[in-house]
Design a protein around this motif. Structure first.
Motif, PDB file in Angstrom:
ATOM      1  N   LEU A 196       5.285  -1.600  20.086  1.00 58.71           N
ATOM      2  CA  LEU A 196       4.598  -2.452  19.114  1.00 58.71           C
ATOM      3  C   LEU A 196       4.166  -3.755  19.769  1.00 58.71           C
ATOM      4  CD1 LEU A 196       3.747  -3.492  16.292  1.00 58.71           C
ATOM      5  CD2 LEU A 196       6.134  -4.193  15.963  1.00 58.71           C
ATOM      6  N   LEU A 197       5.085  -4.393  20.474  1.00 56.20           N
ATOM      7  CA  LEU A 197       4.779  -5.688  21.079  1.00 56.20           C
ATOM      8  C   LEU A 197       3.662  -5.559  22.116  1.00 56.20           C
ATOM      9  CD1 LEU A 197       5.880  -8.577  20.809  1.00 56.20           C
ATOM     10  CD2 LEU A 197       7.332  -8.111  22.793  1.00 56.20           C
ATOM     11  N   ARG A 198       3.757  -4.567  22.952  1.00 59.69           N
ATOM     12  CA  ARG A 198       2.767  -4.370  24.017  1.00 59.69           C
ATOM     13  C   ARG A 198       1.381  -4.066  23.435  1.00 59.69           C
ATOM     14  NH1 ARG A 198       5.393  -0.751  26.151  1.00 59.69           N
ATOM     15  NH2 ARG A 198       4.286   1.106  25.403  1.00 59.69           N
ATOM     16  N   THR A 199       1.339  -3.167  22.442  1.00 56.47           N
ATOM     17  CA  THR A 199       0.059  -2.774  21.850  1.00 56.47           C
ATOM     18  C   THR A 199      -0.557  -3.912  21.050  1.00 56.47           C
ATOM     19  OG1 THR A 199       0.948  -0.528  21.660  1.00 56.47           O
ATOM     20  CG2 THR A 199      -1.092  -0.994  20.495  1.00 56.47           C
ATOM     21  N   ALA A 200       0.287  -4.630  20.316  1.00 55.76           N
ATOM     22  CA  ALA A 200      -0.208  -5.744  19.506  1.00 55.76           C
ATOM     23  C   ALA A 200      -0.788  -6.846  20.387  1.00 55.76           C
ATOM     24  CB  ALA A 200       0.915  -6.294  18.630  1.00 55.76           C
ATOM     25  N   ARG A 201      -0.115  -7.154  21.488  1.00 54.55           N
ATOM     26  CA  ARG A 201      -0.614  -8.211  22.378  1.00 54.55           C
ATOM     27  C   ARG A 201      -1.950  -7.807  23.009  1.00 54.55           C
ATOM     28  NH1 ARG A 201       2.183 -10.970  19.613  1.00 54.55           N
ATOM     29  NH2 ARG A 201       4.186 -11.879  20.219  1.00 54.55           N
ATOM     30  N   ARG A 202      -2.078  -6.559  23.379  1.00 55.10           N
ATOM     31  CA  ARG A 202      -3.348  -6.093  23.960  1.00 55.10           C
ATOM     32  C   ARG A 202      -4.479  -6.202  22.944  1.00 55.10           C
ATOM     33  NH1 ARG A 202      -0.666  -1.478  26.530  1.00 55.10           N
ATOM     34  NH2 ARG A 202      -1.474  -0.211  24.812  1.00 55.10           N
TER      35      ARG A 202
END
Length: 305
Positions: A196-202
């Motif tokens: 979630l964190l990785r995808t949201a930041r991208r």
């Protein structure tokens, strides 16, 4: 030559979720929990709100008591499902008037029997916008400050969503509407939060995303949450809990699993931890003790005290 000031110490955020009591005996137990949690100096405690304002009086009453009788900072849940624009505007105005400075803006779930009216707002992002409109009308009362607005985030696909990617777009829309931070729904695997964190930041989501965890001490509760959230339960954890020799061993297994999950999220860059307490403090405090979060000193104490 000017001397640079050292940066202030940084501490992970700590918060808990509470729900309004449904009876006098439940209220007594809740306040024991509140006093126990207050000693840990959390950054805020969230107070849930029933669909279509079904527990408005008890929720607002609890918020008032938290403001008047404790040092805690309440975050008021607010759902838009089944509610009119006028009702929501009035309630946000009331919350601000009573001293609430944090609101968790949620769409809310329509009961399975579809017993609630449609409501004027369809999405949480619209509720965020409404909160900001009311806030702007109360700027003088807020001393030019602002209300902190939180939203929900999903580590796995929302049950009504076509895809996980769509959920990220929804979170991005909530941010664009004025959300300050997000709290995740329950999750069982460390990889869920990191994805979630990785995808949201991208995708451009830059607001803090706080992982929400529960003490994994009740198999029945895990199964119920899995059903409600539409996520697969950790079958290995479930079997370990089911096969525990006694309640004490089951509790140790569940607490350690929760601590491991929280540690993994913090290692991935989580800004803090939000604990779903179910109005019970013992397991939450066990998690906190083993998590060993650094906390700011109590008010009035120096760093060396």
């Amino acid at each position: 030559m000017s001397v640079p000031y050292p940066p202030p110490p940084s501490y992970p955020a700590l918060s808990y979720e509470l729900f309004p009591p449904r009876s006098t005996s439940a209220e007594v137990g809740l306040w024991k929990t509140i006093r126990a949690l207050e000693d840990t100096r959390p950054d805020f405690v969230s107070v849930t709100y029933g669909a279509s304002g079904s527990n408005r009086d008890t929720a607002v009453g609890l918020l008032e008591r938290l403001l008047d009788e404790t040092t805690l900072k309440p975050l008021a849940h607010l759902t838009c499902v089944g509610n009119s624009l006028a009702y929501l505007s009035e309630l946000v105005d009331e919350l601000i008037s009573r001293g609430v400075r944090g609101i968790l803006a949620l769409r809310g779930d329509q009961p399975q029997d579809r017993s609630l009216p449609e409501g004027d707002l369809q999405f949480a992002s619209e509720l965020v916008e409404l909160i900001r409109r009311v806030e702007r009308s109360r700027t003088a009362h807020l001393c030019a400050g602002k209300v902190a607005v939180g939203v929900a985030a999903y580590t796995t696909r929302h049950p009504e969503s076509p895809s996980f990617e769509h959920d990220i777009e929804v979170l991005l829309a909530k941010q664009a509407a004025g959300a300050d931070f997000a709290i995740t729904q329950v999750f069982f695997a460390p990889t869920h939060y990191s994805r979630l964190l990785r995808t949201a930041r991208r995708a451009g989501v830059d607001i803090p995303i706080i992982p929400g965890v529960i003490p994994f001490t009740s198999v029945r509760r895990l199964e119920r949450l899995s059903e409600l959230a539409g996520i697969d339960i950790d079958t290995q954890l479930r079997e370990r809990l089911m096969n525990a020799g006694n309640d004490a061993q089951r509790r140790r297994i569940g607490i350690q699993a929760t601590v491991d999950l929280a540690h993994a999220a913090l290692d991935d860059g989580a800004p803090g931890i939000h604990i779903y307490t179910f109005n019970e403090h013992a397991a939450a405090l066990d998690v906190l003790d083993r998590l060993d979060l650094s906390r700011p000193p109590a008010p009035g104490l120096s760093q060396s005290a």
